[in-house]
Write a protein that holds these residues in place. Structure first.
Motif, short mmCIF file in Angstrom:
data_model
loop_
_atom_site.label_atom_id
_atom_site.label_comp_id
_atom_site.label_asym_id
_atom_site.label_seq_id
_atom_site.Cartn_x
_atom_site.Cartn_y
_atom_site.Cartn_z
N ALA A 1 -65.89 17.00 28.21
CA ALA A 1 -65.77 17.63 29.26
C ALA A 1 -65.61 18.81 29.25
O ALA A 1 -65.68 19.65 29.54
N ASP A 2 -64.30 19.20 27.98
CA ASP A 2 -63.40 20.14 28.07
C ASP A 2 -63.05 19.95 26.89
O ASP A 2 -62.01 19.73 26.43
N MET A 3 -63.84 20.13 25.79
CA MET A 3 -63.16 19.86 24.08
C MET A 3 -61.59 20.77 24.46
O MET A 3 -61.28 20.43 23.26
N LYS A 4 -61.34 22.03 25.46
CA LYS A 4 -60.48 22.34 24.66
C LYS A 4 -58.66 21.78 24.94
O LYS A 4 -57.62 22.11 24.64
N VAL A 5 -59.12 20.64 25.57
CA VAL A 5 -58.16 19.92 26.04
C VAL A 5 -57.43 19.36 24.50
O VAL A 5 -56.29 18.83 24.64
N THR A 6 -58.11 18.82 23.42
CA THR A 6 -57.89 18.72 22.65
C THR A 6 -56.43 19.42 22.02
O THR A 6 -55.46 18.77 21.28
N GLN A 7 -56.29 20.67 22.62
CA GLN A 7 -55.11 21.68 22.37
C GLN A 7 -53.98 21.16 22.93
O GLN A 7 -52.94 21.53 22.20
N VAL B 1 -55.83 3.63 28.99
CA VAL B 1 -56.91 5.09 28.86
C VAL B 1 -56.11 6.00 30.36
O VAL B 1 -55.96 5.14 31.27
N PHE B 2 -56.20 7.33 30.01
CA PHE B 2 -56.58 8.25 31.55
C PHE B 2 -57.20 9.41 30.93
O PHE B 2 -58.28 9.27 29.66
N ASP B 3 -57.86 9.90 31.93
CA ASP B 3 -58.95 11.26 31.77
C ASP B 3 -58.65 12.33 31.63
O ASP B 3 -57.08 12.67 32.98
N VAL B 4 -58.80 12.92 31.10
CA VAL B 4 -57.92 14.32 31.04
C VAL B 4 -58.74 15.38 31.82
O VAL B 4 -57.82 16.44 32.14
N GLN B 5 -59.74 15.41 32.57
CA GLN B 5 -59.85 15.52 33.42
C GLN B 5 -58.82 15.45 35.23
O GLN B 5 -59.91 16.54 35.84
N ARG B 6 -58.61 14.70 34.52
CA ARG B 6 -57.39 14.53 36.17
C ARG B 6 -55.83 13.40 35.88
O ARG B 6 -55.73 12.59 35.93
N LYS B 7 -55.28 14.77 36.00
CA LYS B 7 -54.10 15.15 36.17
C LYS B 7 -52.93 13.43 36.21
O LYS B 7 -52.26 13.17 35.65
N ILE B 8 -53.72 13.16 37.47
CA ILE B 8 -53.16 12.07 38.30
C ILE B 8 -53.20 10.45 36.91
O ILE B 8 -52.71 9.53 37.26
N THR B 9 -54.36 10.63 36.44
CA THR B 9 -54.38 9.43 35.63
C THR B 9 -53.45 9.29 34.28
O THR B 9 -52.88 8.95 34.35
#
Ligand SMILES: Nc1nc2c(ncn2[C@@H]2O[C@H](COP(=O)(O)OP(=O)(O)OP(=O)(O)O)[C@@H](O)[C@H]2O)c(=O)[nH]1
Ligand SMILES: [Mg+2]
Length: 224
Positions: free
Chosen positions: A137-143, A100-108
């Protein structure tokens, strides 16, 4: 840990040799949402078993696959970031991995490389899925392109533990992959890996014994 279960039946890993038991491990930096994902999937009547000495939680899930009852143990740890690597017994006998990673935190996302390298050291063959969590938190990340999964040839799921998007789908598909791996993994390489793992566990046990005799803590002993 398999060898130092000391009467804790949950930690006796021989049970994972039985046909109807699978072990699925969860990897990823601290606070990416590993535990929340488990809780979301097992929302009805799950009984997490906290083994605080090892910072380990086992989530049990009963299901039926091809009309056969299957018991899934999900292994989850806390605060892995601090230790940067897991105790070998965490990987021992695992049939699949959820990374698992967190789309809000690049380091993860960057750290997936480290988690994956370590996973493959111990379990070169098991199915592994990559999970991009917190998409609410930000649906745009799926793109966005998260090339790590593509490069490694791993399935990628965009999920949210908060609103439940894709959570059941991801877990169910992973369980199927774990079962299928288990049923087909009697190949030679797997046997060799099992032997190697046992050998390493024995060595670790010896090391723990030696360090205990010297009154020292074995390296990484707190992590699981
Ligand atoms: N917005 C949002 N927040 C989430 C989501 N999943 C988890 N969180 C939050 O992220 C934080 C960490 O979640 P945990 O499940 O405890 O993370 P963990 O990976 O188990 O962390 P460790 O146990 O420390 O390794 C909590 O505050 C959660 O509420 C999600 O899908 N969306
Ligand atoms: Mg957790």
């Amino acid at each position: 840990m398999a060898s130092d279960a000391n009467g804790i039946p949950e930690l006796d890993q021989d049970k994972y040799d039985a046909d109807e038991q699978v072990k699925i491990i969860c990897l990823g930096d601290s606070a990416v949402g590993k535990s929340k994902l488990m809780e979301r999937f097992l929302i009805d009547g799950y009984r997490p078993q906290q083994l605080s000495t090892y910072a380990l939680t086992l989530y049990k899930y009963n299901t039926t696959i091809d009309r056969k009852a299957v018991l899934v143990d999900f292994w989850d740890t806390a605060g892995q970031e601090r230790f940067q690597s897991m105790h070998p017994s965490y990987y021992h006998k695992a049939h699949a991995c959820i990374m698992v990673f967190d789309v809000q935190r690049k380091i993860t996302y960057k750290n997936l490389t480290n988690w994956y390298t370590e996973l493959r050291e111990y379990r070169p063959e098991i199915p592994c899925v990559v999970v991009a969590n917190k998409i609410d938190a930000d649906m745009k990340v799926t793109q966005r392109n998260f090339n790590f999964a593509k490069k490694q040839g791993l399935p990628l799921y965009f999920v949210s533990a908060a609103d439940g998007t894709n959570v059941v789908k991801m877990f169910k598909e992973t369980i199927k992959m774990a079962m299928s791996y288990k049923q087909n993994s009697s190949d030679f390489m797997d046997e060799v890996m099992r032997e190697l793992e046992n050998f390493e566990l024995e060595q670790n046990k010896d090391l723990s014994l030696q360090t205990a005799q010297k009154g020292l803590k074995p390296e990484g002993s707190e992590s699981v």
